[in-house]
Design a protein around this motif. Structure first.
Motif, PDB file in Angstrom:
ATOM      1  N   CYS A  61     -47.348  -3.685 -34.149  1.00  0.00           N
ATOM      2  CA  CYS A  61     -46.823  -4.999 -34.518  1.00  0.00           C
ATOM      3  C   CYS A  61     -45.851  -4.861 -35.686  1.00  0.00           C
ATOM      4  O   CYS A  61     -46.143  -4.149 -36.642  1.00  0.00           O
ATOM      5  CB  CYS A  61     -47.974  -5.927 -34.907  1.00  0.00           C
ATOM      6  SG  CYS A  61     -47.397  -7.520 -35.521  1.00  0.00           S
ATOM      7  N   ASN A  91     -45.223  -7.090 -37.849  1.00  0.00           N
ATOM      8  CA  ASN A  91     -45.687  -7.871 -39.005  1.00  0.00           C
ATOM      9  C   ASN A  91     -47.020  -7.398 -39.557  1.00  0.00           C
ATOM     10  O   ASN A  91     -47.426  -7.821 -40.634  1.00  0.00           O
ATOM     11  CB  ASN A  91     -45.873  -9.343 -38.623  1.00  0.00           C
ATOM     12  CG  ASN A  91     -44.688  -9.877 -37.855  1.00  0.00           C
ATOM     13  OD1 ASN A  91     -43.549  -9.592 -38.179  1.00  0.00           O
ATOM     14  ND2 ASN A  91     -44.965 -10.634 -36.807  1.00  0.00           N
ATOM     15  N   CYS A  92     -47.722  -6.566 -38.786  1.00  0.00           N
ATOM     16  CA  CYS A  92     -49.073  -6.182 -39.188  1.00  0.00           C
ATOM     17  C   CYS A  92     -49.238  -4.679 -38.981  1.00  0.00           C
ATOM     18  O   CYS A  92     -48.550  -4.087 -38.171  1.00  0.00           O
ATOM     19  CB  CYS A  92     -50.135  -6.888 -38.335  1.00  0.00           C
ATOM     20  SG  CYS A  92     -49.960  -8.681 -38.293  1.00  0.00           S
TER      21      CYS A  92
HETATM   22 ZN    ZN Z   1     -49.177  -8.845 -36.005  1.00  0.00          ZN
END
Ligand code: ZN
Ligand code: ADP
Length: 737
Positions: free
Chosen positions: A456, A458-459
């Protein structure tokens, strides 16, 4: 009159107007002082409108003015809202939760004022009735007028819609009659949308054991004060039927009752049992309840007309008029811990709420948390036990399959032994369930040419393939991307391989292996909302499904009499990792899953597939020995001073710029407290070191029970300044560690 006011004794500031403190539901606010305009009277708990900065805000009169501002500079309250005042105990509770969780009072109040519209007076409705003093001889009669007058003569005051429907007259007819004075228009407050529960429905025949338990719980209500009782019963022992008895008893005393459930939206079966027992719908409170219904519910809870509230953790913060009993069902559930905003554990806060309200609380579970068991042990909580399943049902037998010996084929997950047992189950006309706590097709996607893994953006987490939608998805932030054909890293085509099983992949295998049986998958991806859940339950009940494959949403509460075999595909999942509660949680989840088998008159079997049969969680489940498991778990926690023996807190430092977060964490770490009975670990990357685009660092604080954790953290954080772009969150009693 004022009191406790700094300026009160100073003759230069002789105060004649009343001053009060008002708390607005804002995350950064405490109560502020205000003047009460002449001629207006307010009392603590009143909902008021106030000027705040350039805005108009709503808040609650919290008490006497604090007196920290020159009264000459205070602004006036605009007015009192037509809302039932907030009870003393609710305000005390908010103060307590704020002090305990270290969240601002206003942030906690916001949870109690989550429906701003509810503060308005409900829209009045109008009813029409004959004017008894009217002399009808002077009235010009028409056939529609005649019909309306005749109808009203035979009925209590009616709403316009009803009159029009029954008489076929137009709205102008009623208007004309009102103008002529023949008919009166009455303004009435709308009736509560919640009917009073029916307390005369006979209770089911309880077994002697159930009876004894129910009597013990009802006796707590007569004791007239705080008590906390653990209702500890194996799966299928009838805990719900038993706690319905004190619920009824509290209602019979005219009190309100709240039942907290972990996953309210999916408990259609629970609601049906509730309806059967009390003849009405409870007031539901959870995230899927629509805005208009929330407003009515909030208001009815505040004015006391909603007697029975069933909800998720946030239902605890409703402004009850007169709460008499709290029940927390599945008290061990993780879902009761709120992990963002105000970080609180609803079970623990519920016990405090009961304490402040001087009322009993019941915690129900087949696998109570170690915290609760320790409280029972210490004599703080009472213990009521149900040792056997209701009726002829017995607890399922548990068998272990060692997947190192009994191997499934390559890229297959059902072992030969489990396959054989499934086939036998279907041949007997019974149902089976396969449990795998992994949504999607595969937990990881890998390029076989270059080893690229999909992560991901964002993560710090892998993307999970959901083949049904042709997407890769992050289970932490919801990020989605189309599953590509070629590897984005090396460009190789057709080399992307799923790694490991998710429920979708297991479904594929099941359908291939058993082409003639009816298979359904149930996860939060396809069973969205109470309707879909209710439909699925009906299909299973009507035996339109032979094999149910699902994640933990299937673990709880459901009762399917024809379900005799439960296969746990990967019993080791959840055991890995250094989490403090991994073993406990795994034990609880596996017990709940196993508890789905054999609930009718046919005995059930649970098969656990594991690569680690010697693991104490697996062994304890197989032996059905909860006490032994808890004893070992408790002694290990004791050795390390972990809860329930010691206390834990976490600081999460997060921000969008990694360097800023590290710098802030370093500065906080430099002034970390030291002392006896205290250990501070960190800063270290938090378990998700990048989440939704924010970098996260964490401190863990372990302290002896005697240490005042909140004061310690307060002192600590007051010694450092961190930039506004970095957030510091305190998590008292963090759940995962
Ligand atoms: Zn994420
Ligand atoms: P638990 O919550 O302890 O797992 P439940 O309350 O769900 O158990 O009860 C299991 C099943 O047995 C339910 O279908 C319930 O309606 C039924 N049951 C329990 N006690 C009785 C009783 N006394 N009479 C009739 N049915 C009962």
């Amino acid at each position: 009159a004022t009191s406790g006011n700094l300026f009160a004794n100073d003759p230069a500031f002789e105060v004649t107007a009343q001053t009060v403190s008002v708390l607005p539901p804002l995350p950064l606010a405490g109560p502020y002082d205000y003047l009460v305009p002449e001629g207006v009277s307010v009392a603590p708990g009143d909902f008021v409108e106030i000027p705040l900065g350039r805005q108009t805000q709503r808040g609650v009169v919290w008490g006497d003015a604090k007196g920290d501002v020159d009264p000459a500079k205070l602004r006036e309250i605009f007015g009192v809202l037509p809302t039932p005042p907030m009870a003393d105990v609710t305000r005390k509770f908010i103060d307590w939760v704020s002090a305990y969780t270290m969240a601002p009072q206003g942030a906690v109040l916001r949870m109690a004022m989550s429906v701003p519209d509810a503060l308005e007076a409900p829209k009045p409705i109008f009813r029409f009735t004959l004017n008894p003093e009217f002399d009808a001889t002077s009235l010009r009669m028409t056939p529609p007028r005649k019909r309306v007058l005749a109808f009203l003569a035979d009925h209590p005051p009616m709403e316009q819609g009803e009159i029009l429907r029954e008489t076929g007259a137009g709205a102008s007819v009623i208007k004309g009659l009102v103008e002529a004075g023949a008919v009166q228009r009455l303004m009435v407050t709308p009736p509560s949308p919640f009917e009073a529960p029916d307390l005369d429905i006979p209770r089911p025949d309880l077994s002697p054991e159930q009876n004894e338990a129910a009597d013990a719980l009802c006796a707590r209500l007569d004791d007239d004060g705080f008590s906390c009782t653990l209702l500890d019963g194996v799966t299928g022992s009838g805990k719900t039927e038993v706690y319905f008895e004190p619920v009824r008893a509290a209602l019979a005393q005219g009190k309100q009752v709240v039942v907290l459930l972990p996953e309210i939206a999916l408990s259609a079966q629970w609601l049906q049992r509730f309806r059967d027992r009390f003849g009405v719908e409870p007031a539901l409170w959870h995230s899927e309840v629509g805005q208009a219904r929330r407003r009515d519910t909030w208001r009815a809870v505040a004015d006391g007309s909603a007697k029975l509230v069933v909800g998720a953790r946030s239902a605890l913060f409703l402004p009850y008029h007169d709460l008499g009993l709290i029940v927390v069902d599945e008290e061990h559930e993780h879902a009761f811990k709120q992990e963002d905003g105000v970080m609180y554990h609803a079970r623990d806060m519920a016990v405090t709420r009961a304490h402040l309200g001087n009322i009993p609380i019941v915690l129900a579970s087949a696998t109570p948390s170690l915290e609760t068991l320790a409280n029972v042990e210490a004599g703080r909580y009472q213990h009521v036990q149900l040792g056997s399943r209701h009726g002829v049902a017995v607890l399922p037998s548990v068998e272990i399959i060692d997947i190192r010996q009994d191997k499934p084929q390559r890229n297959r997950w059902i072992t030969p032994t489990l396959k054989k047992r499934l086939a036998e189950t279907f041949a007997n006309g019974e149902q089976a369930m396969l449990f795998l706590n992994r949504r999607g097709y595969a937990p990881l996607t890998l390029c076989r040419a270059c080893g690229h893994r999909f992560q991901c953006p964002n993560c710090r987490a892998w993307l999970v393939e959901h083949r049904a939608w042709g997407k890769l998805q992050c289970h932490h932030c919801g990020y989605q991307a189309k599953a590509p054909d070629a590897c984005p890293s090396c460009g190789a085509e057709g080399k992307l391989a799923p790694c490991g099983p998710g429920v979708e992949r297991l479904y594929e295998e099941a359908v291939e292996t058993f082409p003639d049986i009816r298979v359904e998958v149930a996860t939060s991806d396809n069973i969205m909302g109470p309707k879909a859940a209710a439909q699925l339950i009906d299909r299973v009940h009507n035996h339109e499904v032979d094999l149910l494959i699902g994640t933990q949403i299937l673990a709880k509460g459901y009762h399917f009499p024809m379900l005799t075999l439960v296969g746990v595909v990967d019993a080791d999942l959840g055991l890995a990792g250094g989490d403090l509660r991994a073993a406990e949680r795994s034990y609880q989840l596996l017990t709940q899953v196993a508890g789905r088998a054999g609930r009718g008159d046919r005995p059930g079997t649970v098969m656990l597939q594991t690569a680690d049969p010697a693991n104490r969680v697996i062994k304890a489940i197989a032996a059905g020995d909860r006490d032994a498991f808890n004893e070992v778990e408790l002694s290990q926690r004791m050795t390390h001073g972990m809860p329930p023996h010691g206390r834990l807190a976490a600081l999460i430092i997060s921000g969008k710029k990694e360097s800023e977060v590290d710098e802030a964490a370093w500065r906080i770490g430099r002034v970390a407290p030291r002392g006896d009975g205290l250990m501070v670990l960190g800063p270290a990357p938090a378990p998700l070191s990048l989440l939704r685009g924010r970098y996260r660092r964490r401190f863990m604080i372990r302290a002896d029970k005697s240490v005042k954790m909140q004061a310690l953290i307060h002192d600590w954080l007051s010694k450092v300044k961190t930039p506004g772009s970095v957030r510091v969150q305190v998590d008292i009693d963090p759940y995962s560690f």
